[in-house]
Each structure stands twice: as C-alpha cells, then as structure tokens.
Design an enzyme around this catalytic site. Structure first.
Site, PDB file in Angstrom:
ATOM      1  N   ASN A 146      67.832  49.776  -8.751  1.00 30.09           N
ATOM      2  CA  ASN A 146      67.531  48.661  -7.850  1.00 30.09           C
ATOM      3  C   ASN A 146      67.901  47.347  -8.542  1.00 30.09           C
ATOM      4  O   ASN A 146      67.736  47.209  -9.746  1.00 30.09           O
ATOM      5  CB  ASN A 146      66.042  48.639  -7.478  1.00 30.09           C
ATOM      6  CG  ASN A 146      65.773  47.650  -6.360  1.00 30.09           C
ATOM      7  OD1 ASN A 146      66.158  47.880  -5.228  1.00 30.09           O
ATOM      8  ND2 ASN A 146      65.143  46.543  -6.689  1.00 30.09           N
ATOM      9  N   GLU A 210      72.439  47.767  -4.557  1.00 27.48           N
ATOM     10  CA  GLU A 210      72.880  46.374  -4.446  1.00 27.48           C
ATOM     11  C   GLU A 210      74.212  46.147  -5.155  1.00 27.48           C
ATOM     12  O   GLU A 210      75.027  45.338  -4.705  1.00 27.48           O
ATOM     13  CB  GLU A 210      71.811  45.438  -5.017  1.00 27.48           C
ATOM     14  CG  GLU A 210      70.560  45.262  -4.147  1.00 27.48           C
ATOM     15  CD  GLU A 210      69.514  46.362  -4.309  1.00 27.48           C
ATOM     16  OE1 GLU A 210      69.705  47.259  -5.159  1.00 27.48           O
ATOM     17  OE2 GLU A 210      68.503  46.330  -3.582  1.00 27.48           O
ATOM     18  N   ASP A 259      58.241  26.234  -4.836  1.00 24.89           N
ATOM     19  CA  ASP A 259      59.018  27.315  -4.239  1.00 24.89           C
ATOM     20  C   ASP A 259      59.923  26.842  -3.101  1.00 24.89           C
ATOM     21  O   ASP A 259      60.038  25.649  -2.847  1.00 24.89           O
ATOM     22  CB  ASP A 259      58.048  28.424  -3.775  1.00 24.89           C
ATOM     23  CG  ASP A 259      58.713  29.780  -3.737  1.00 24.89           C
ATOM     24  OD1 ASP A 259      59.903  29.880  -4.083  1.00 24.89           O
ATOM     25  OD2 ASP A 259      58.043  30.756  -3.350  1.00 24.89           O
TER      26      ASP A 259
HETATM   27 MN    MN Z   1      66.627  47.395  -3.247  1.00 26.03          MN
END
Ligand code: MN
Length: 445
Positions: A146, A210, A259
């Site tokens: 990931n 990804e 943020d």
């Molecule tokens: Mn993912």
C-alpha cells in the site's frame, strides 16, 4: 533513469514557472512565508540554500493547473480528462538494482532527522511536519503493498509522529500488525515526481496497487529499488528515503496542525514511527506541500474531479470540472443541449463525490478555474428561485463536529437554451494577444 522531481523542476524552469532562491532560508516559518508569496504568482520555488547543509527545499511543484497540464502534456481544460484516461491503464512497476537515493546511507546512531530541512508551516503547528512523504507498507496477511501520503511530526532524531487512522488502508494494515503484536515496517519516499504522489493520494479500492497507478500516469512502469533495512521498495528516483517501523500499541499526542480546510486539527493520540535508516541523494531536494494550498488542492482534487467528470459525462456534454480552490466546492462547465442538463449534472456530481457541498453548473464559455468568472455566471445567468437543488440531510466531509457538512446546494448558472445571442460575452478584439510591455516606456511598471 526515469523522470523524477528534478526533471519536473527543469520543465517548470523552462516555462518560467520556477523561482530559485539563493539566499539562505529557515524552514521554520520563513520557507512557508516565501512559499505563500510565490503561490500567489503561480510559481514553484526551489530554495537552494537552507539552514540544513546538504539539502535543498522545493514547494508548489503542482501549484497551478498549468503545471499539471505541462507534466501531462495537455491543455489546462483537459487535465482531468487526461488524468482519467491514463488511470484506466495501470502498469505494474519494475525493480531496478541501483538508485541515486543510496548515495548517502545513514543507519543506527547516524540517523538524525533534525538534519533534514523539515518545515514548520503555521503559527500554532506543534512543530515541524513532513507533508509530502509517500508511505510504503505491506499487508502482513496478503503481502499486498500500500502507498499513501501521511503527515508526520518531527519528535526527535529518530522519531516521528504519524497520522494513519482506519479506514485509511495504512491504518487498517497497522491494525492487523498490532493484533499480532508486531511493529509495521514502512518506508517513506520524499522528493517525488508529482505523478507518484497523485497516485498515492488517490483513494483506490483496497489491494489495488498505487505504484501501478503511478505507472499509468507515467505511461511506463515505475522503477522501484529495494530498501536497506526493511523488506519494502521505493521509487528509485526518490530524493530521500526514511526506513523504520510504526510501533505496535504506542500512541502519543500529535498536532495541532494547520490542515487543508485552513483550520488547525486538534491534538490527537496518533502513531509513532521509529526511523532506522535515512538514505538520500547528494544535494537532495526535500519536498514540502502546504496543506490547503492550491498545490494540495490539486493533489486531493484530481481524482475527485475525475469521478465527477466521469459521472457528469454520462448525462451531459461536459467541458471541464474544477475543485479549485477548495475541494468541497465544484464548478462544472457544459455545452448545454437541453434545459434539464444542469440538474442532471448536479445529481450525478453529488452522487459521485460525497464530500461535495456546493456545485455550480456553468456554460462552456465560463472558466471554471477562475472563481470570479464562476461568480459572474451565477450573478448574471442563474435564477435563485428555480435554479437551485437543495439536499438536506446529505452527509459530506466526515470530520464534522459542528454538523456543518450535512447538506448540499446545487446551482444552475447556465443561460437559457436557444438564447445564445443574448448571452454571448462581449470581447475586445486582440486583447488576449497584447504584450503590455510594447505600450510602456522602458523601465515602467
Ligand atoms: Mn491503498
């Protein structure tokens, strides 16, 4: 060697989109202050001399839609469409044996995160935060990799706080490790090609790689190299790599941090990343992203624009979609063919992207990347008692302590059909091609 952030800087430089700062600067507040000024001019900034010897700092690489268009080799209006097309063809990465990211390898006592020019961005931030780190991890059960982007707070020579909560995949993976009483190995790549970060910032279904999506955007396999101390691999063109473990059963206060909505997120008990190795290129380019900047909006927005574009294109002839300058509001321009087009687009947009709060549909002659233009269309082409779509009790952004994201408003700001002559915008012939310098005396303005 495939393209990395240095190639992007060259591309930006040759199209006058890069400012280079030679004066020594401080990553605490000074760099972000210059960054904000550069952002207003639509420029990326490369700081060649920072307080931290051996490093340079870059920001705002993807600060404009034009920069995204430049990297994708397309026009500004076509960025979302091009992105959507490329993402349909994932390309599995390949492994290479060497990488300039190994020019300097520091392990054990030689690990010192304080040597990195980690930026302190905002007045009330708890400290310096890594904001452009691409985190690689492996699911302990499936072995599937990931990649994600997570903020990290500097807490010591070898210690970072890291925000990585479920349902985000990294948080789920860590949860599995924690159940087994194991730490989670991670590697963090900093100084990346924007395509690689875009892919990492996209919410894919669990198990979808990804890095294969980075390959899709690159139109060639992403080259990966093995890490030194963990069983993971990172892009070989990365500038800096941090290796180590997210500890099991340990949480410490992290934040506050300014943020993406321009507010400070409060102090939270978050995970701890113990760093075991730092490897980097010589004269490495440390990349930083200001949360809530246009650059950040592009990273967060492109995948969501693509979702809206895909959905809206099923019901209308869509020209462009924009989630700039805030990803909670969307403008869609269409070539209107029927009086029902705008409402159909609004329905689809709200279904396709849940965080969306305001959506405005405009005609094809309106620049959706210019809020002045969208506001003009709203004020001259919409009729508030008919052109609205209000959705009550429709949840939006989930972190919503004040219940401010619980409803949605759609606005039809398109001109009536078949009245185009009355709504043709006035123009001044030749004004687009005027070089103002030709009309000024030398030294003026
Ligand atoms: Mn993912």
């Amino acid at each position: 060697m495939q393209k990395g952030i240095r190639d992007c800087l060259s591309q930006l430089e040759s199209s006058q989109r890069l400012l280079t700062v030679e004066r020594e600067v401080d990553p605490r507040f000074e760099i972000p202050a210059v960054m904000q000024a550069a952002e207003r001019k639509g420029k990326a900034v490369l700081f060649n001399r920072v307080k931290h010897p051996g490093y340079r700092v870059v920001n705002n690489v993807l600060g404009t839609r034009k920069a995204a268009a430049l990297f994708l080799g397309t026009e500004r209006e076509q960025v979302t469409r091009e992105w959507m097309q490329r993402m349909k063809q994932p390309i599995v990465p390949v492994e290479v044996s060497s990488s300039p990211a190994k020019e300097v390898v520091q392990t054990g006592d030689r690990v010192d995160l304080e040597e990195l020019p980690i930026v302190t961005h905002c007045a009330r931030d708890a400290g310096a935060f890594i904001t452009a780190g691409m985190v690689v991890a492996r699911d302990p059960e499936t072995g599937i990799r990931n990649v994600s982007v997570n903020r990290m707070q500097l807490k010591g020579k070898s210690k970072l706080g890291i925000r990585m909560m479920p349902p985000q995949h990294l948080g789920l993976i860590h949860e599995k490790c924690e159940m087994r009483g194991e730490n989670l190995e991670i590697a963090v790549a900093i100084g990346n090609h924007p395509f690689d970060i875009m892919a990492a910032a996209t919410s894919l279904p669990a198990g979808q790689d990804e890095f294969s999506m980075a390959g899709a955007l690159r139109k060639e396999p992403l080259e990966l190299v093995k890490c030194e101390t963990v069983d993971l691999e990172v892009p070989a063109v990365a500038e800096i790599v941090l290796e180590g473990e997210v500890l099991a059963g340990v949480r410490e206060p992290e934040g506050p941090f300014g943020d993406f909505m321009q507010y400070y997120v409060p102090v939270m008990d978050n995970h701890v990343f113990q760093v075991k190795a730092i490897t980097h290129r010589k004269n490495a380019v440390y990349q930083t992203i200001q949360a809530g900047s246009l650059e950040d909006t592009h990273y967060l927005g492109l995948s969501r624009e693509a979702a809206v574009l895909e959905a809206a294109s099923r019901v209308a002839d869509v020209r462009a979609v924009s989630l700039v300058p805030t990803i909670l509001g969307c403008a869609v321009s269409i070539h209107k063919k029927s009086e029902a087009d705008a409402k159909s687009v609004l329905e689809e947009a709200f279904k396709a992207y849940r965080w969306l709060k305001y959506c405005v549909v405009v005609d094809h002659d309106v620049n959706v990347f210019d809020m002045n233009d969208v506001w003009w269309a709203m004020n001259t082409r919409s009729r508030p008692d008919r052109g609205l779509m209000l959705k009550e009790q429709a949840p939006g952004f989930p972190r919503d302590a004040f219940h401010l994201h619980q409803s949605k408003l759609g606005i039809d700001a398109t001109a009536p059909l078949n009245q185009w002559q009355e709504f043709e915008r006035k123009t001044v012939p030749g004004s687009e091609h005027i070089a103002l310098e030709d009309y000024l005396f030398p030294g003026d303005g």
